[in-house]
Motif scaffolding. Structure first.
Motif, PDB file in Angstrom:
ATOM      1  N   VAL A 133       0.870  -1.178   0.000  1.00  0.00           N
ATOM      2  CA  VAL A 133       0.000   0.000   0.000  1.00  0.00           C
ATOM      3  C   VAL A 133       0.904   1.223   0.000  1.00  0.00           C
ATOM      4  O   VAL A 133       1.919   1.257   0.703  1.00  0.00           O
ATOM      5  N   TRP A 134       0.540   2.231  -0.803  1.00  0.00           N
ATOM      6  CA  TRP A 134       1.394   3.391  -1.012  1.00  0.00           C
ATOM      7  C   TRP A 134       0.789   4.662  -0.417  1.00  0.00           C
ATOM      8  O   TRP A 134      -0.432   4.825  -0.377  1.00  0.00           O
ATOM      9  N   ALA A 135       1.677   5.575  -0.021  1.00  0.00           N
ATOM     10  CA  ALA A 135       1.294   6.926   0.366  1.00  0.00           C
ATOM     11  C   ALA A 135       1.968   7.908  -0.587  1.00  0.00           C
ATOM     12  O   ALA A 135       3.077   7.664  -1.078  1.00  0.00           O
ATOM     13  N   GLN A 136       1.289   9.017  -0.850  1.00  0.00           N
ATOM     14  CA  GLN A 136       1.837  10.077  -1.695  1.00  0.00           C
ATOM     15  C   GLN A 136       2.440  11.141  -0.778  1.00  0.00           C
ATOM     16  O   GLN A 136       1.735  11.786  -0.006  1.00  0.00           O
ATOM     17  N   LEU A 137       3.750  11.323  -0.864  1.00  0.00           N
ATOM     18  CA  LEU A 137       4.460  12.250   0.010  1.00  0.00           C
ATOM     19  C   LEU A 137       4.881  13.478  -0.793  1.00  0.00           C
ATOM     20  O   LEU A 137       6.037  13.634  -1.187  1.00  0.00           O
ATOM     21  N   PHE A 138       3.908  14.360  -1.043  1.00  0.00           N
ATOM     22  CA  PHE A 138       4.147  15.573  -1.823  1.00  0.00           C
ATOM     23  C   PHE A 138       4.078  16.816  -0.939  1.00  0.00           C
ATOM     24  O   PHE A 138       5.043  17.532  -0.770  1.00  0.00           O
ATOM     25  N   SER A 139       2.900  17.090  -0.363  1.00  0.00           N
ATOM     26  CA  SER A 139       2.660  18.340   0.352  1.00  0.00           C
ATOM     27  C   SER A 139       3.528  18.449   1.605  1.00  0.00           C
ATOM     28  O   SER A 139       3.876  17.446   2.235  1.00  0.00           O
ATOM     29  N   GLU A 140       3.843  19.689   1.941  1.00  0.00           N
ATOM     30  CA  GLU A 140       4.583  19.998   3.160  1.00  0.00           C
ATOM     31  C   GLU A 140       3.900  21.168   3.859  1.00  0.00           C
ATOM     32  O   GLU A 140       3.098  21.878   3.241  1.00  0.00           O
ATOM     33  N   PRO A 141       4.203  21.399   5.146  1.00  0.00           N
ATOM     34  CA  PRO A 141       3.559  22.500   5.859  1.00  0.00           C
ATOM     35  C   PRO A 141       3.708  23.843   5.154  1.00  0.00           C
ATOM     36  O   PRO A 141       2.805  24.681   5.217  1.00  0.00           O
ATOM     37  N   ASN A 142       4.840  24.082   4.464  1.00  0.00           N
ATOM     38  CA  ASN A 142       5.057  25.351   3.765  1.00  0.00           C
ATOM     39  C   ASN A 142       5.070  25.179   2.249  1.00  0.00           C
ATOM     40  O   ASN A 142       5.546  26.064   1.537  1.00  0.00           O
ATOM     41  N   ALA A 143       4.555  24.060   1.776  1.00  0.00           N
ATOM     42  CA  ALA A 143       4.532  23.806   0.329  1.00  0.00           C
ATOM     43  C   ALA A 143       3.308  22.961   0.014  1.00  0.00           C
ATOM     44  O   ALA A 143       3.412  21.777  -0.275  1.00  0.00           O
ATOM     45  N   GLY A 144       2.142  23.581   0.095  1.00  0.00           N
ATOM     46  CA  GLY A 144       0.904  22.894  -0.249  1.00  0.00           C
ATOM     47  C   GLY A 144       0.579  23.158  -1.699  1.00  0.00           C
ATOM     48  O   GLY A 144       0.953  22.404  -2.600  1.00  0.00           O
ATOM     49  N   SER A 145      -0.098  24.280  -1.966  1.00  0.00           N
ATOM     50  CA  SER A 145      -0.397  24.644  -3.350  1.00  0.00           C
ATOM     51  C   SER A 145       0.875  25.004  -4.117  1.00  0.00           C
ATOM     52  O   SER A 145       0.939  24.845  -5.329  1.00  0.00           O
ATOM     53  N   ASP A 146       1.900  25.495  -3.426  1.00  0.00           N
ATOM     54  CA  ASP A 146       3.183  25.807  -4.061  1.00  0.00           C
ATOM     55  C   ASP A 146       4.084  24.577  -3.965  1.00  0.00           C
ATOM     56  O   ASP A 146       5.065  24.555  -3.218  1.00  0.00           O
ATOM     57  N   LEU A 147       3.738  23.556  -4.743  1.00  0.00           N
ATOM     58  CA  LEU A 147       4.433  22.277  -4.623  1.00  0.00           C
ATOM     59  C   LEU A 147       5.918  22.393  -4.925  1.00  0.00           C
ATOM     60  O   LEU A 147       6.737  21.664  -4.354  1.00  0.00           O
ATOM     61  N   ALA A 148       6.285  23.308  -5.822  1.00  0.00           N
ATOM     62  CA  ALA A 148       7.696  23.435  -6.190  1.00  0.00           C
ATOM     63  C   ALA A 148       8.550  23.971  -5.049  1.00  0.00           C
ATOM     64  O   ALA A 148       9.780  24.014  -5.163  1.00  0.00           O
ATOM     65  N   ASN A 149       7.926  24.367  -3.955  1.00  0.00           N
ATOM     66  CA  ASN A 149       8.663  24.924  -2.817  1.00  0.00           C
ATOM     67  C   ASN A 149       9.006  23.863  -1.767  1.00  0.00           C
ATOM     68  O   ASN A 149       9.337  24.206  -0.632  1.00  0.00           O
ATOM     69  N   VAL A 150       8.924  22.582  -2.122  1.00  0.00           N
ATOM     70  CA  VAL A 150       9.218  21.543  -1.127  1.00  0.00           C
ATOM     71  C   VAL A 150      10.640  21.695  -0.605  1.00  0.00           C
ATOM     72  O   VAL A 150      11.567  22.039  -1.343  1.00  0.00           O
ATOM     73  N   GLN A 151      10.801  21.435   0.695  1.00  0.00           N
ATOM     74  CA  GLN A 151      12.092  21.606   1.347  1.00  0.00           C
ATOM     75  C   GLN A 151      12.666  20.302   1.901  1.00  0.00           C
ATOM     76  O   GLN A 151      13.793  20.299   2.397  1.00  0.00           O
ATOM     77  N   THR A 152      11.889  19.224   1.885  1.00  0.00           N
ATOM     78  CA  THR A 152      12.442  17.938   2.308  1.00  0.00           C
ATOM     79  C   THR A 152      13.627  17.592   1.410  1.00  0.00           C
ATOM     80  O   THR A 152      13.525  17.658   0.186  1.00  0.00           O
ATOM     81  N   ARG A 153      14.740  17.224   2.032  1.00  0.00           N
ATOM     82  CA  ARG A 153      15.969  17.024   1.278  1.00  0.00           C
ATOM     83  C   ARG A 153      16.442  15.575   1.371  1.00  0.00           C
ATOM     84  O   ARG A 153      16.116  14.870   2.329  1.00  0.00           O
ATOM     85  N   ALA A 154      17.194  15.178   0.367  1.00  0.00           N
ATOM     86  CA  ALA A 154      17.787  13.844   0.348  1.00  0.00           C
ATOM     87  C   ALA A 154      19.203  13.955  -0.196  1.00  0.00           C
ATOM     88  O   ALA A 154      19.466  14.697  -1.145  1.00  0.00           O
ATOM     89  N   ARG A 155      20.108  13.220   0.420  1.00  0.00           N
ATOM     90  CA  ARG A 155      21.499  13.217  -0.018  1.00  0.00           C
ATOM     91  C   ARG A 155      21.972  11.768  -0.138  1.00  0.00           C
ATOM     92  O   ARG A 155      21.526  10.897   0.591  1.00  0.00           O
TER      93      ARG A 155
END
Length: 411
Positions: free
Chosen positions: A125-147
């Motif tokens: 079962v999958w979850a969609q991890l797109f929205s963030e507290p400061n990036a809802g409608s402004d999806l391009a503003n996501v700040q979650t980072r990966a290295r």
């Protein structure tokens, strides 16, 4: 686009309706009418796995992936009949309707072999991890980072950040996460789409209790969460294009199933109005008639939208139209019920209409706020000048820390 159905399509409708009625009147009669996240979760997952074994979960999938390659109208018919039958809302919607098509379009052969079959069988079962507290409608503003970091077993992505409004994440084993993988990037650049196990270390899923009593949505905290380097969809940096494709899949034929759930809700309101005499009020009767007419227009609009390139004005206006209609229906339901709507006991029509009213308040927020939808209509549909936007804040550049000679000697 035909707005009626051929004899062959009606025969397919009979096949779908007959199967659903047999199963929901027989071994799975206990799941009929279940909804939300507070009713019979284990029983509903058993039902969804039964759908998978019976081939319905990949009705539209290409034959190369074990699907039936159903036509657009056959998909429409299935979703309509599923909603008409009173079958429970799908807990595996994200995996089947969003993640699987995205993996088919952008995944490697290894990712397809690993994930598609278990997704169809609802073993994953999958979850969609797109929205963030400061990036809802402004999806391009996501700040979650990966290295990327090296590990003895091979390189892994290490994730840091927070996602929110993730539907059914508390039941999910995997998530599809839009994250920033290019340091110093902003906007749509430097994003990647990662497939992330949710049952590993560094993942904290917290259900959000809603005013209806259920918890459809979740916060997901990623604090050093890890996923293998190969679990990137497409190539690193291509995340925005992958995300836009996923959102296109979201507005697919399941919208017609949504229409049938609206039909069920409107029928409940009419039934309540007849039961308590509210239908005799000319103002109520007029609003019921308007809701009926607008629902029919909505259905024909959805059929037209699905039959063209998806770039028509119908496609641009559809989400704003149905969310406004649904919120008005909720208000109408409460006016029909009167004081009984405030004290409805769980289980009956009044209780379900009360829940519908409360849940409909969020319709104008999720999947793009109504304000954003109006901007899209104005700018893309009508060609009006773009709204003035404040300059995006670039992330501060961090200089490498300088080491003192004495510390170097001690090291």
């Amino acid at each position: 686009m035909r707005l009626d159905f051929t004899p062959e399509q009606e025969a397919f409708r009979s096949e779908v309706r007959g199967w659903l009625d047999r199963e929901l009147d027989g071994p799975f009669r206990h799941v009929r009418g279940m909804e939300g996240t507070s009713e019979g979760i284990d029983k509903r997952f058993a039902w969804e796995r039964h759908l998978g074994r019976s081939g319905w979960n990949r009705l539209a999938w290409p034959e190369a992936f074990g699907g039936r390659a159903a036509s657009l109208m056959e998909q429409v018919i299935f979703h309509e009949e599923y909603a008409r039958s009173g079958a429970p809302g799908r807990l595996s919607h994200v995996g089947l309707e969003l993640v699987a098509p995205t993996i088919m379009a952008f995944g490697s052969d290894g990712q397809r072999a690993r994930f598609l079959e278990p997704t169809a069988m609802v073993d994953i079962v999958w979850a969609q991890l797109f929205s963030e507290p400061n990036a809802g409608s402004d999806l391009a503003n996501v700040q979650t980072r990966a290295r990327l970091e090296d590990r003895p077993g091979g390189p892994v992505w290490v994730l840091e950040g927070q996602k929110i409004w993730s539907s059914f994440a508390q039941y999910s084993q995997w998530g599809m996460a839009l994250v920033r993988t290019e340091p110093g990037s902003s906007g749509a650049k430097g994003l990647s789409m990662l497939l992330v196990p949710l049952d590993g270390k560094g993942v904290d899923i917290r259900p959000i209790r809603q005013m209806t009593g259920g918890s459809s949505f979740n916060e997901v905290f990623l604090d050093g969460a890890e996923t293998a380097a190969e679990n990137v969809l497409g190539t690193p940096g291509e995340g925005w294009r992958v995300a836009m494709a996923t959102l296109t899949f979201e507005r697919g034929v399941s919208t017609l199933g949504q229409q049938m759930s609206f039909r069920t809700e409107l029928d409940r309101v009419i039934r309540a109005a007849r039961g308590n005499g509210a239908i005799g009020d000319p103002a109520i009767a007029k609003r019921l008639a308007r809701a009926e007419a607008e629902l029919r227009v909505m259905r024909y609009t959805a059929l037209r939208m699905l039959g063209d390139t998806g770039l028509s004005r119908a496609g641009l206006t559809y989400k704003l139209y149905y969310t406004s209609w649904h919120q008005r229906l909720g208000e109408l339901a409460m006016d029909v019920l009167g004081p009984a709507g405030d004290i409805a006991e769980p289980g009956g029509d009044a209780w379900r209409l009360q829940k519908m009213y409360l849940e409909s308040r969020s319709d104008s927020i999720w999947a793009g706020t109504s304000q954003i939808q109006r901007n899209i209509i104005a700018e893309r549909g009508l060609g009006l000048p773009r709204e003035a936007r404040p300059p995006r804040q670039e992330p501060a550049r961090q200089e490498p820390a300088k080491q003192e000679p004495a510390k170097q000697e001690r090291a």
